[in-house]
Design an enzyme around this catalytic site. Structure first.
Site, PDB file in Angstrom:
ATOM      1  N   ASP A   1      60.574  29.701  55.469  1.00 50.25           N
ATOM      2  CA  ASP A   1      59.615  29.247  56.472  1.00 50.25           C
ATOM      3  C   ASP A   1      58.350  30.078  56.394  1.00 50.25           C
ATOM      4  OD1 ASP A   1      61.502  27.453  57.383  1.00 50.25           O
ATOM      5  OD2 ASP A   1      62.115  28.688  59.098  1.00 50.25           O
ATOM      6  N   ARG A   2      57.238  29.480  56.788  1.00 47.26           N
ATOM      7  CA  ARG A   2      55.963  30.206  56.772  1.00 47.26           C
ATOM      8  C   ARG A   2      56.062  31.532  57.525  1.00 47.26           C
ATOM      9  NH1 ARG A   2      50.129  28.883  57.076  1.00 47.26           N
ATOM     10  NH2 ARG A   2      50.567  26.656  57.008  1.00 47.26           N
TER      11      ARG A   2
END
Length: 228
Positions: A47-48
């Site tokens: 995930d970012r």
């Protein structure tokens, strides 16, 4: 961006939190092409908001080989998370059925048999406590979107800094880090393992997270789940 290893088949790097892991403008593949040149292919994602160790392939064949290792279980990844509360028991396994709510952009734990729900499993071990927080080491057995965040939160153990899943205003970034991975080199077959603890920023600075105090991927410190 920190590069831990690279050759003509793979590159192992540390993705900063806040940077995309996918092949989009400003994402890790683009940054790696700028730094190293040549082909860069993604084989797994973070995930970012999650940082840590990742591997990218530098040829189509290497990407295919690493993908096969992921499906067979030879490709192994471990994470560290700081959670509110303390898991009980301190070590074990979590299994759930997860449903992705695309409109709300969250993942929810739902009863088995819920349409479109996916089986999710992880193993965990509590590595330390500091007041109301615990450091937990995690190995995923499945790779669902927001799996760690959802499974822990559903048991009253939201990650520090995770406002989306109930972590509250902790004054820190999301406390989830990809700290180690291991795989067979696509060309030589040599077993390779890489470890990078998180930087000593809040809340990681409350715990000992040096390489020496963390489990090796080659040791059976966290029990493997039976195949489902």
């Amino acid at each position: 961006m920190e590069i831990l290893y690279h050759d003509d088949r793979v590159v192992v790097c540390v993705k900063p939190a806040g940077v995309l892991s996918t092949d989009e403008p400003g994402g890790m593949p683009a940054l790696l092409r700028e730094a190293l040149g040549g082909d860069i292919r993604g084989v797994h994602r973070l995930d970012r908001v999650t940082g840590g160790v990742m591997v990218y392939a530098r040829t189509r064949r290497a990407a295919s080989d690493l993908g096969a290792q992921m499906r067979s279980g030879r490709f192994r990844k471990r994470y560290l998370a700081v959670v509110h509360g303390a898991p009980s028991p301190a070590a074990g396994q979590m299994t759930d059925w997860l449903l992705r709510d695309r409109a709300a952009r969250v993942t929810r734990a739902v009863p088995e048999g819920t349409p479109c729900a996916q089986y999710a499993a992880l193993s965990y071990d509590t590595r330390g406590t500091a007041g109301p927080l615990s450091l937990v080491e995690i190995e995923l057995r499945t790779g669902r979107t927001h799996q760690i965040r959802c499974q822990l939160s559903s048991r009253g153990l939201p990650l520090a800094g995770d406002r989306k899943y109930g972590g509250g205003e902790d004054g820190c970034a999301l406390a989830l880090w990809s700290f180690a991975l291991a795989f067979d080199h696509p060309r030589t077959g040599e077993r390779m393992a890489f470890t990078r603890p998180p930087d000593r920023l809040p809340p990681w600075d409350l715990f000992h997270t040096s390489k020496r105090t963390l489990y090796s991927l080659e040791k059976a410190a966290i029990p493997r789940l039976c195949a489902r």
